[in-house]
Design a protein around this motif. Structure first.
Motif, PDB file in Angstrom:
ATOM      1  N   PHE A 299       0.823  -1.209   0.000  1.00 28.41           N
ATOM      2  CA  PHE A 299       0.000   0.000   0.000  1.00 28.41           C
ATOM      3  C   PHE A 299       0.860   1.264   0.000  1.00 28.41           C
ATOM      4  N   SER A 300       1.629   1.475   1.052  1.00 32.30           N
ATOM      5  CA  SER A 300       2.352   2.742   1.215  1.00 32.30           C
ATOM      6  C   SER A 300       3.364   2.992   0.106  1.00 32.30           C
ATOM      7  N   TYR A 301       4.143   1.970  -0.255  1.00 32.73           N
ATOM      8  CA  TYR A 301       5.238   2.164  -1.214  1.00 32.73           C
ATOM      9  C   TYR A 301       5.103   1.232  -2.419  1.00 32.73           C
ATOM     10  N   LEU A 302       3.867   1.018  -2.832  1.00 33.75           N
ATOM     11  CA  LEU A 302       3.584   0.146  -3.968  1.00 33.75           C
ATOM     12  C   LEU A 302       3.938   0.798  -5.308  1.00 33.75           C
ATOM     13  N   LYS A 303       3.746   2.108  -5.399  1.00 35.53           N
ATOM     14  CA  LYS A 303       3.966   2.810  -6.663  1.00 35.53           C
ATOM     15  C   LYS A 303       5.451   2.798  -7.056  1.00 35.53           C
ATOM     16  N   SER A 304       5.658   2.873  -8.368  1.00 40.35           N
ATOM     17  CA  SER A 304       7.029   2.874  -8.901  1.00 40.35           C
ATOM     18  C   SER A 304       7.749   4.161  -8.508  1.00 40.35           C
ATOM     19  N   ARG A 305       9.057   4.073  -8.362  1.00 36.48           N
ATOM     20  CA  ARG A 305       9.881   5.226  -8.046  1.00 36.48           C
ATOM     21  C   ARG A 305      11.138   5.171  -8.913  1.00 36.48           C
ATOM     22  N   THR A 306      11.459   6.243  -9.537  1.00 38.61           N
ATOM     23  CA  THR A 306      12.571   6.269 -10.485  1.00 38.61           C
ATOM     24  C   THR A 306      13.882   6.660  -9.810  1.00 38.61           C
ATOM     25  N   TYR A 307      14.926   5.881 -10.084  1.00 35.04           N
ATOM     26  CA  TYR A 307      16.272   6.165  -9.596  1.00 35.04           C
ATOM     27  C   TYR A 307      17.219   6.223 -10.793  1.00 35.04           C
ATOM     28  N   GLN A 308      18.287   6.963 -10.649  1.00 32.60           N
ATOM     29  CA  GLN A 308      19.298   7.018 -11.703  1.00 32.60           C
ATOM     30  C   GLN A 308      20.145   5.753 -11.686  1.00 32.60           C
ATOM     31  N   VAL A 309      20.486   5.244 -12.858  1.00 30.99           N
ATOM     32  CA  VAL A 309      21.415   4.127 -12.958  1.00 30.99           C
ATOM     33  C   VAL A 309      22.808   4.723 -13.139  1.00 30.99           C
ATOM     34  N   LEU A 310      23.571   4.755 -12.062  1.00 31.43           N
ATOM     35  CA  LEU A 310      24.875   5.403 -12.073  1.00 31.43           C
ATOM     36  C   LEU A 310      25.946   4.488 -12.658  1.00 31.43           C
ATOM     37  N   ALA A 311      26.931   5.097 -13.273  1.00 27.73           N
ATOM     38  CA  ALA A 311      27.990   4.332 -13.932  1.00 27.73           C
ATOM     39  C   ALA A 311      28.807   3.508 -12.942  1.00 27.73           C
ATOM     40  N   ASN A 312      28.978   4.024 -11.716  1.00 21.94           N
ATOM     41  CA  ASN A 312      29.813   3.339 -10.735  1.00 21.94           C
ATOM     42  C   ASN A 312      29.009   2.459  -9.785  1.00 21.94           C
ATOM     43  N   ALA A 313      27.720   2.232 -10.081  1.00 30.10           N
ATOM     44  CA  ALA A 313      26.888   1.409  -9.206  1.00 30.10           C
ATOM     45  C   ALA A 313      27.307  -0.055  -9.317  1.00 30.10           C
ATOM     46  N   PRO A 314      27.261  -0.822  -8.217  1.00 28.65           N
ATOM     47  CA  PRO A 314      27.591  -2.243  -8.275  1.00 28.65           C
ATOM     48  C   PRO A 314      26.630  -2.965  -9.221  1.00 28.65           C
ATOM     49  N   LEU A 315      27.150  -3.809 -10.076  1.00 30.71           N
ATOM     50  CA  LEU A 315      26.321  -4.460 -11.084  1.00 30.71           C
ATOM     51  C   LEU A 315      26.138  -5.936 -10.786  1.00 30.71           C
ATOM     52  N   LEU A 316      24.921  -6.426 -10.967  1.00 33.16           N
ATOM     53  CA  LEU A 316      24.630  -7.837 -10.800  1.00 33.16           C
ATOM     54  C   LEU A 316      25.386  -8.666 -11.829  1.00 33.16           C
ATOM     55  N   GLU A 317      25.587  -8.073 -13.005  1.00 35.21           N
ATOM     56  CA  GLU A 317      26.253  -8.799 -14.074  1.00 35.21           C
ATOM     57  C   GLU A 317      27.721  -9.091 -13.764  1.00 35.21           C
ATOM     58  N   ASN A 318      28.287  -8.399 -12.783  1.00 33.56           N
ATOM     59  CA  ASN A 318      29.702  -8.601 -12.451  1.00 33.56           C
ATOM     60  C   ASN A 318      29.942  -9.846 -11.606  1.00 33.56           C
ATOM     61  N   ILE A 319      28.870 -10.506 -11.175  1.00 33.83           N
ATOM     62  CA  ILE A 319      29.027 -11.705 -10.368  1.00 33.83           C
ATOM     63  C   ILE A 319      29.571 -12.840 -11.232  1.00 33.83           C
ATOM     64  N   ASN A 320      30.643 -13.473 -10.792  1.00 37.57           N
ATOM     65  CA  ASN A 320      31.261 -14.580 -11.516  1.00 37.57           C
ATOM     66  C   ASN A 320      30.558 -15.881 -11.167  1.00 37.57           C
ATOM     67  N   LYS A 321      29.808 -16.414 -12.096  1.00 29.99           N
ATOM     68  CA  LYS A 321      29.027 -17.626 -11.847  1.00 29.99           C
ATOM     69  C   LYS A 321      29.904 -18.846 -11.589  1.00 29.99           C
ATOM     70  N   GLU A 322      31.139 -18.820 -12.093  1.00 28.59           N
ATOM     71  CA  GLU A 322      32.037 -19.964 -11.921  1.00 28.59           C
ATOM     72  C   GLU A 322      32.467 -20.144 -10.460  1.00 28.59           C
ATOM     73  N   ASP A 323      32.403 -19.072  -9.677  1.00 31.17           N
ATOM     74  CA  ASP A 323      32.858 -19.132  -8.281  1.00 31.17           C
ATOM     75  C   ASP A 323      31.729 -19.437  -7.299  1.00 31.17           C
ATOM     76  N   LEU A 324      30.526 -19.658  -7.795  1.00 30.03           N
ATOM     77  CA  LEU A 324      29.377 -19.844  -6.905  1.00 30.03           C
ATOM     78  C   LEU A 324      29.196 -21.320  -6.536  1.00 30.03           C
ATOM     79  N   ARG A 325      30.225 -21.906  -5.954  1.00 24.30           N
ATOM     80  CA  ARG A 325      30.158 -23.302  -5.523  1.00 24.30           C
ATOM     81  C   ARG A 325      30.421 -23.380  -4.023  1.00 24.30           C
ATOM     82  N   PHE A 326      29.655 -24.235  -3.349  1.00 27.16           N
ATOM     83  CA  PHE A 326      29.873 -24.448  -1.921  1.00 27.16           C
ATOM     84  C   PHE A 326      31.109 -25.322  -1.737  1.00 27.16           C
ATOM     85  N   ASN A 327      31.928 -24.969  -0.748  1.00 28.32           N
ATOM     86  CA  ASN A 327      33.073 -25.802  -0.407  1.00 28.32           C
ATOM     87  C   ASN A 327      32.930 -26.334   1.020  1.00 28.32           C
ATOM     88  N   LYS A 328      33.949 -27.047   1.487  1.00 28.59           N
ATOM     89  CA  LYS A 328      33.875 -27.682   2.797  1.00 28.59           C
ATOM     90  C   LYS A 328      33.613 -26.677   3.915  1.00 28.59           C
TER      91      LYS A 328
END
Length: 414
Positions: free
Chosen positions: A182-211
Motif C-alpha cells: 500500500f504505502s510504497y507500492l507505486k514505482s519510483r525512479t532512480y538514476q542508474v549510475l555508472a559506478n553502481a555495483p552491477l549484478l552482471e559482475n558476479i562470476n558464476k564460476e565461483d558460486l560453488r559451496f566448499n567444505k
C-alpha cells in the motif's frame, strides 16, 4: 550513549543522596546483571565475523541475486527472509546487508522498486524476530525482560516471554504488509549510475559451496539447537565456534583476530548493556523510584489504558535517544514494574508493556542498527536518504503498530 548513561547514573545517584563512591560501587555491582547478555553479543560478533570471512554470506547472497529477474515482490520477501535468519538462524545481525543489497541496486532501479519498501522489509526482519521468536537475538531480548522483571519482584521465565510477545510480532507483520502493498507500492525512479555495483559482475564460476561453507552451515544449526535446548545463547555460540575451529573452517591461527573483530562489531552494544544494568542498580539504590511512582500514579486515574499510553510514550523517547531496545530494558523495567504492580497489571500485560516500550523507537531511531543497517546497503549509490527513506517510513509503520497492539492487548488482558 555510553557516556550519557554514566553521567546520568552519577547525577541521579548524587541527587538521591548517595556519595560518589556509593554510586560507583552500585554501578559496577549492577553491571553483572547483564554479563551473560554482554558475553552473548561478543560471541555472536565472533560468529558473524567467521561467517563473513569464509565467504558463506557472500555466496548465498550472490546465488539469491542471480535467481531474481523482474519479480519485485519476490525480491522484497527474500530480503525479509534473510533479515529474519540473520537474527535467529545464522545470527550475523546486520553484517549481511552491505553484502547482499548493493549488487541488487541496479536491478531494483530497473524494476523502479521504491527502496522505502525494502527498508521496511529489512527493518521488520531485524526487529520482529527478537520480539517474537525465542532464538538468537530473541533469546537475548526475552532473557533480559525475564531477568529484569524477576529482579524487580515479578517472577517470569524466559521461555514464557514469547508466548505473550508474539502478538507484537503479528502487529508488525501487518504493518509490513501495509508498507509493501500500500504505502510504497507505486514505482519510483532512480538514476542508474555508472559506478553502481552491477549484478552482471558476479562470476558464476565461483558460486560453488566448499567444505568450509558446509561446516559453517552445520555450526549454525548446532548453535540454534544448543541454545534452544539449554536456554543459553553463549553456550550455543561457543559450540558453533568450536565446530568452525575443529573442522578448520576457520584456522586456529586466526582465532585471536576473529574474537577481536567480534568485539569490534558487537563490543560497543555489549558495554551499553552492562552500563544500562548498572544505571538501573543506581536508581534502585537511591530509593527514588518509589517516590516517582507514587507521584505519577494519581495522574493515571486508575486507568490501565492511560498508564500504558504514558509508558509507551516514555519508552519511545528513551529508545529513540539511546538507539537500542536491548539497553533500554533494565531502565524501563525498573520504572514500570512498580507502576504495573500498583495498578494490578497481569503478568502478560507487564511483559507486553516492557517489550513494546523497549522496542518502540528502535525502528525510526537514526542511531539504531535497525535503521543504520538498511541504509548502509540501500545508499551504496548515494540515492537513499537515511532519515527520509529509512527512519521516517520504519518509524511510522512499526512504532504505530507496536503502540496500538500494546494498548489493545492490555485493554483485553488487564
Amino acid at each position: 550513549m555510553l557516556l550519557s548513561l554514566l553521567v546520568s547514573a552519577i547525577a541521579g545517584g548524587i541527587a538521591g543522596h548517595l556519595s560518589v563512591s556509593d554510586v560507583m560501587n552500585s554501578l559496577v555491582g549492577g553491571m553483572g546483571g547483564n554479563s551473560e547478555t554482554a558475553l552473548s553479543y561478543i560471541l555472536l560478533g565472533a560468529f558473524a565475523v567467521a561467517v563473513n570471512k569464509n565467504g558463506l554470506a557472500d555466496l548465498i547472497s550472490k546465488k539469491i541475486a542471480l535467481m531474481i529477474t523482474s519479480k519485485k515482490f519476490v525480491l522484497i520477501w527474500i530480503f525479509v527472509a534473510m533479515a529474519v535468519m540473520s537474527q535467529n538462524l545464522i545470527p550475523v545481525h546486520i553484517a549481511f546487508i552491505p553484502i547482499l543489497v548493493p549488487p541488487l541496486l541496479t536491478l531494483m532501479n530497473k524494476m523502479k522498486l521504491d527502496r522505502r519498501s525494502v527498508a521496511c522489509a529489512l527493518a521488520f526482519g531485524l526487529k520482529a524476530p527478537y520480539i517474537a521468536l525465542p532464538a538468537g537475538f530473541g533469546l537475548i531480548f526475552q532473557g533480559l525482560i525475564a531477568d529484569n522483571m524477576t529482579s524487580c519482584g515479578v517472577e517470569v521465565k524466559t521461555q514464557d516471554i514469547w508466548t505473550y510477545t508474539w502478538i507484537l510480532g503479528v502487529g508488525m507483520f501487518v504493518a509490513l504488509l501495509i508498507a509493501i502493498y500500500f504505502s510504497y507500492l507505486k514505482s519510483r525512479t532512480y538514476q542508474v549510475l555508472a559506478n553502481a555495483p552491477l549484478l552482471e559482475n558476479i562470476n558464476k564460476e565461483d558460486l560453488r559451496f566448499n567444505k568450509s561453507h558446509y561446516v559453517t552451515m552445520l555450526s549454525a544449526v548446532v548453535t540454534l539447537i544448543v541454545q534452544l535446548a539449554s536456554g543459553s545463547l553463549p553456550l550455543g555460540a561457543l559450540c558453533g565456534l568450536t565446530i568452525l575451529f575443529s573442522f578448520r573452517a576457520i584456522l586456529f591461527k586466526n582465532m585471536d583476530s576473529l574474537i577481536s573483530d567480534g568485539i569490534y562489531l558487537m563490543g560497543y552494544i555489549a558495554f551499553v548493556m552492562l552500563v544500562a544494568a548498572g544505571f538501573a542498580s543506581v536508581m534502585k539504590a537511591t530509593g527514588g523510584v518509589d517516590a516517582l511512582v507514587n507521584s505519577i500514579v494519581p495522574y493515571m486515574k486508575g486507568s490501565k489504558i492511560t498508564a500504558t499510553i504514558l509508558m509507551m510514550v516514555v519508552g519511545l523517547f528513551i529508545t529513540m535517544g539511546i538507539g537500542t531496545s536491548f539497553g533500554t530494558i533494565p531502565i524501563l523495567t525498573m520504572l514500570y514494574i512498580p507502576i504495573c504492580v500498583s495498578m494490578s497489571f497481569s503478568v502478560p500485560s507487564m511483559v507486553i508493556v516492557i517489550a513494546a516500550a523497549a522496542a518502540l523507537g528502535d525502528a525510526g531511531s537514526p542511531a539504531s542498527d535497525t535503521t543504520l543497517g538498511p541504509t548502509s546497503g540501500l545508499n551504496a549509490d548515494g540515492q537513499h536518504d537515511h532519515i527520509k527513506d529509512t527512519c521516517i517510513p520504519t518509524f511510522i509503520h512499526y512504532n504505530t503498530a507496536l503502540f496500538i497492539v500494546a494498548v489493545l492487548t492490555v485493554a483485553i488482558l488487564g
